[in-house]
Design a protein around this motif. Structure first.
Motif, PDB file in Angstrom:
ATOM      1  N   LEU A  45       3.429  15.696 -10.116  1.00 50.47           N
ATOM      2  CA  LEU A  45       4.611  16.554 -10.196  1.00 50.47           C
ATOM      3  C   LEU A  45       5.649  15.968 -11.153  1.00 50.47           C
ATOM      4  N   TYR A  46       5.805  14.659 -11.115  1.00 51.55           N
ATOM      5  CA  TYR A  46       6.806  13.982 -11.958  1.00 51.55           C
ATOM      6  C   TYR A  46       6.521  14.201 -13.441  1.00 51.55           C
ATOM      7  N   VAL A  47       5.255  14.045 -13.846  1.00 46.00           N
ATOM      8  CA  VAL A  47       4.935  14.182 -15.271  1.00 46.00           C
ATOM      9  C   VAL A  47       4.758  15.634 -15.687  1.00 46.00           C
ATOM     10  N   MET A  48       4.575  16.554 -14.724  1.00 48.91           N
ATOM     11  CA  MET A  48       4.548  17.981 -15.054  1.00 48.91           C
ATOM     12  C   MET A  48       5.956  18.511 -15.286  1.00 48.91           C
ATOM     13  N   ASN A  49       6.934  17.759 -14.836  1.00 48.11           N
ATOM     14  CA  ASN A  49       8.335  18.152 -14.983  1.00 48.11           C
ATOM     15  C   ASN A  49       8.855  17.707 -16.345  1.00 48.11           C
ATOM     16  N   SER A  50      10.004  18.225 -16.759  1.00 49.96           N
ATOM     17  CA  SER A  50      10.628  17.777 -17.989  1.00 49.96           C
ATOM     18  C   SER A  50      11.197  16.376 -17.786  1.00 49.96           C
ATOM     19  N   PRO A  51      11.253  15.509 -18.808  1.00 50.84           N
ATOM     20  CA  PRO A  51      11.038  15.823 -20.219  1.00 50.84           C
ATOM     21  C   PRO A  51       9.593  15.681 -20.686  1.00 50.84           C
ATOM     22  N   PHE A  52       8.646  15.396 -19.767  1.00 53.33           N
ATOM     23  CA  PHE A  52       7.282  15.096 -20.192  1.00 53.33           C
ATOM     24  C   PHE A  52       6.435  16.367 -20.355  1.00 53.33           C
ATOM     25  N   CYS A  53       6.466  17.258 -19.352  1.00 51.08           N
ATOM     26  CA  CYS A  53       5.759  18.548 -19.428  1.00 51.08           C
ATOM     27  C   CYS A  53       4.275  18.385 -19.732  1.00 51.08           C
ATOM     28  N   VAL A  56       0.827  -1.209   0.000  1.00 51.06           N
ATOM     29  CA  VAL A  56       0.000   0.000   0.000  1.00 51.06           C
ATOM     30  C   VAL A  56       0.862   1.261   0.000  1.00 51.06           C
ATOM     31  N   LEU A  57       1.957   1.224   0.750  1.00 50.03           N
ATOM     32  CA  LEU A  57       2.781   2.420   0.931  1.00 50.03           C
ATOM     33  C   LEU A  57       3.258   3.029  -0.396  1.00 50.03           C
ATOM     34  N   PRO A  58       3.865   2.245  -1.307  1.00 54.69           N
ATOM     35  CA  PRO A  58       4.262   2.862  -2.580  1.00 54.69           C
ATOM     36  C   PRO A  58       3.079   3.275  -3.443  1.00 54.69           C
ATOM     37  N   SER A  59       1.943   2.570  -3.298  1.00 56.81           N
ATOM     38  CA  SER A  59       0.756   2.933  -4.072  1.00 56.81           C
ATOM     39  C   SER A  59       0.259   4.315  -3.691  1.00 56.81           C
ATOM     40  N   ILE A  60       0.229   4.608  -2.382  1.00 61.19           N
ATOM     41  CA  ILE A  60      -0.190   5.930  -1.915  1.00 61.19           C
ATOM     42  C   ILE A  60       0.883   6.969  -2.213  1.00 61.19           C
ATOM     43  N   GLY A  61       2.137   6.618  -1.959  1.00 61.39           N
ATOM     44  CA  GLY A  61       3.230   7.555  -2.222  1.00 61.39           C
ATOM     45  C   GLY A  61       3.306   7.962  -3.674  1.00 61.39           C
ATOM     46  N   ARG A  62       3.076   6.994  -4.554  1.00 61.28           N
ATOM     47  CA  ARG A  62       3.116   7.273  -5.994  1.00 61.28           C
ATOM     48  C   ARG A  62       2.086   8.326  -6.381  1.00 61.28           C
ATOM     49  N   GLY A  63       0.878   8.194  -5.835  1.00 60.20           N
ATOM     50  CA  GLY A  63      -0.177   9.132  -6.183  1.00 60.20           C
ATOM     51  C   GLY A  63       0.135  10.565  -5.804  1.00 60.20           C
ATOM     52  N   ASN A  64       0.985  10.730  -4.788  1.00 64.32           N
ATOM     53  CA  ASN A  64       1.295  12.075  -4.319  1.00 64.32           C
ATOM     54  C   ASN A  64       2.355  12.787  -5.144  1.00 64.32           C
ATOM     55  N   VAL A  65       3.217  12.054  -5.823  1.00 64.40           N
ATOM     56  CA  VAL A  65       4.292  12.703  -6.585  1.00 64.40           C
ATOM     57  C   VAL A  65       4.178  12.486  -8.087  1.00 64.40           C
ATOM     58  N   GLN A  66       3.244  11.630  -8.484  1.00 63.49           N
ATOM     59  CA  GLN A  66       3.128  11.304  -9.905  1.00 63.49           C
ATOM     60  C   GLN A  66       2.794  12.524 -10.751  1.00 63.49           C
ATOM     61  N   ASN A 109       0.136  18.486 -19.325  1.00 62.79           N
ATOM     62  CA  ASN A 109      -0.875  19.391 -18.781  1.00 62.79           C
ATOM     63  C   ASN A 109      -1.926  18.580 -18.029  1.00 62.79           C
ATOM     64  N   ALA A 110      -2.975  19.252 -17.552  1.00 58.18           N
ATOM     65  CA  ALA A 110      -3.982  18.593 -16.715  1.00 58.18           C
ATOM     66  C   ALA A 110      -4.692  17.460 -17.441  1.00 58.18           C
ATOM     67  N   VAL A 111      -4.967  17.635 -18.740  1.00 56.88           N
ATOM     68  CA  VAL A 111      -5.678  16.607 -19.501  1.00 56.88           C
ATOM     69  C   VAL A 111      -4.838  15.337 -19.614  1.00 56.88           C
ATOM     70  N   TYR A 112      -3.566  15.484 -19.947  1.00 55.72           N
ATOM     71  CA  TYR A 112      -2.678  14.322 -20.057  1.00 55.72           C
ATOM     72  C   TYR A 112      -2.538  13.608 -18.711  1.00 55.72           C
ATOM     73  N   ILE A 113      -2.424  14.395 -17.651  1.00 60.38           N
ATOM     74  CA  ILE A 113      -2.301  13.809 -16.312  1.00 60.38           C
ATOM     75  C   ILE A 113      -3.542  12.984 -15.989  1.00 60.38           C
ATOM     76  N   GLY A 114      -4.718  13.525 -16.301  1.00 62.92           N
ATOM     77  CA  GLY A 114      -5.958  12.800 -16.052  1.00 62.92           C
ATOM     78  C   GLY A 114      -6.058  11.535 -16.873  1.00 62.92           C
ATOM     79  N   LEU A 115      -5.687  11.602 -18.144  1.00 66.06           N
ATOM     80  CA  LEU A 115      -5.738  10.419 -19.008  1.00 66.06           C
ATOM     81  C   LEU A 115      -4.801   9.332 -18.505  1.00 66.06           C
TER      82      LEU A 115
END
Length: 478
Positions: free
Chosen positions: A298-306, A286-296, A308-314
């Motif tokens: 931020l991770y994909v909003m950062n480079s090289p992915f950059c 459970v611990l990594p599952s919850i931890g992942r949700g909290n930083v995921q 937006n909200a729609v991509y994050i939701g998808l």
């Protein structure tokens, strides 16, 4: 055997009676989906709003188009890139404080609400977190409208935690399923159906959250969640109660409720070691599952992915959809594999997911990772089922409440530690956090192997004792 039956073990030896299902019972799937939907939409908006608010406070909004895009720069030598890393780090730290305020009270509440529900019913355990969601989303809307400092949101997180948040909802949902099913395949099917409903809620929430933020903005997105939570209150009122009891909440002390939730881990019992090992393996998954949700996000909003909200939701929807498909396939796999083998398969799948995420350098690799992690939910799902089948019917709520408390501890540690670790390492190695998450699954897999070894040793001991008894009888006859 008589003593085991008195304790409710093995459950297959105890006659269980369940309610006859009515149309109103099918309100429960709707309640689960809507509750998870509201939490996912609000949770997604919170992280992205925090990111946007930090940019605004640092007066770097000139590089941002309103609240629907993020600051992102791939050139590591530019000023914008340094600003990006600074915003990432501060947002992660703010998120850590918020989740710390939320997770401490929910630890106690998840234990108490689970035991309460065994005495006064499951609807109470559903109403309490719903009230917390109403307060949190309403407070969030006011904070956006009045442009309060983002650290004032800590109050909303604390109240949500005090109401048990989604952890109490999940505990109540599993207890509800246990009330309406019998030991064995029926119980496993009930828990699997709850998992599927949770997955549907997460999928719909993640899929729509990006569009809610894009077209409604943060403010009206929060208002939408308030409306959903108010609808939930009405649905819960019409939901039939699955616990038939005349006991009152005040019939025993609150410490006794707490003791009931912990009894399966502290009372002398031949099965206690199984409860303890399964609980620890559950926590490590459970611990990594919850931890992942909290930083995921931020991770994909950062480079090289950059993103937006729609991509994050998808992407969030894809992860949830893949896990829901995996849970659906569990019924088929159960015909040819044991639950223990499926837990091993799920652990390997989860490890592969984090490995690919850690080394991803483009969008394609990230979108492949949920497919690889298709069975990663199995350890969490099947351990719930295994522990439910070990537990007497009158302690189902307390048992699921104890798992809820583990969820709360993992939420506290995972949310805070993942944000702090990510904030400290994002400018050095942003993939390090994913390697740590994968390491927890490796540890869980090794510990589960220890359980299998102890079970095998017990079987050999029983077999040897039986053989000795047969030999003794044979000698006496001679």
């Amino acid at each position: 055997m008589t003593e085991q039956v008195k304790k409710g073990r093995p459950a297959s030896q105890v006659e269980e009676s369940v309610q006859r299902l009515t149309c109103r019972h099918f309100l429960m799937p709707i309640i689960i989906i809507l509750m998870i939907y509201g939490n996912v939409v609000l949770g997604t908006a919170e992280t992205q709003y925090g990111y946007y608010a930090v940019q605004r406070q640092k007066n770097i909004t000139s590089v941002v188009s309103a609240s629907r895009q993020s600051l992102c720069e791939a050139n590591t030598s530019s000023i914008r890139f340094k600003q990006q890393q600074e915003v990432q780090s501060e947002t992660a730290n703010w998120s850590a404080y918020c989740h710390l305020a939320q997770s401490i009270p929910v630890l106690l509440m998840s234990l108490m609400v689970g035991s309460w529900s065994d005495k006064i019913g499951r609807r109470t355990a559903l109403l309490v977190p719903t009230i917390g969601l109403i307060f949190k989303s309403g407070f969030f809307a006011l904070a956006i409208k009045l442009e309060w400092n983002i650290y004032t949101l800590i109050i909303a997180y604390f109240v949500d935690g005090l109401c048990g948040m989604w952890i109490s909802l999940i505990a109540a949902s599993y207890s509800f399923a246990a009330d309406l099913t019998k030991y064995g395949k029926s119980r496993l099917l009930g828990i699997v159906l709850i998992e599927i409903m949770l997955g549907v809620g997460v999928t719909i929430g993640a899929l729509s959250s990006g569009y809610v933020i894009k077209y409604l903005g943060f403010l009206y997105g929060a208002v939408l969640v308030v409306s959903v939570a108010c609808l939930l209150v009405l649905l819960i009122i019409f939901l039939p109660e699955s616990v038939q009891t005349t006991e009152k909440l005040t019939s025993i002390s609150q410490l006794e409720y707490l003791k009931n939730a912990l009894s399966i881990y502290i009372e002398k019992d031949p099965l206690r070691y199984k409860y303890i090992i399964l609980a620890v393996v559950f926590a490590l998954n459970v611990l990594p599952s919850i931890g992942r949700g909290n930083v995921q996000s931020l991770y994909v909003m950062n480079s090289p992915f950059c993103w937006n909200a729609v991509y994050i939701g998808l992407f969030g929807a894809l992860i949830s959809f893949a896990q829901t498909i995996g849970v659906g396939l569990s019924r088929l796999l159960y015909k040819c594999m044991s639950k223990r083998a499926m837990i091993i398969l799920g652990s390997i799948s989860a490890i592969a997911y984090y490995l690919i995420t850690a080394v991803a350098i483009n969008d394609v690799m990230l979108f492949i990772s949920p497919v690889v992690g298709l069975f990663g939910i199995y350890p969490i799902t099947l351990i719930r089922a295994m522990m439910s089948q070990l537990t007497p019917k009158d302690k189902q709520g307390a048992m699921f409440g104890s798992l809820g408390a583990i969820d709360a501890v993992c939420s506290l540690i995972g949310s805070v530690a993942s944000n702090v670790l990510y904030g400290a390492t994002v400018s050095i190695n942003d993939w390090l956090i994913w390697a740590v998450f994968g390491g927890f699954h490796v540890a869980g897999l090794l510990l589960f192997g220890l359980l299998l070894y102890k079970e095998a040793a017990e079987k050999r001991k029983i077999k040897d004792n039986t053989t000795e008894d047969v030999k003794l009888v044979y000698v006496v006859k001679l």
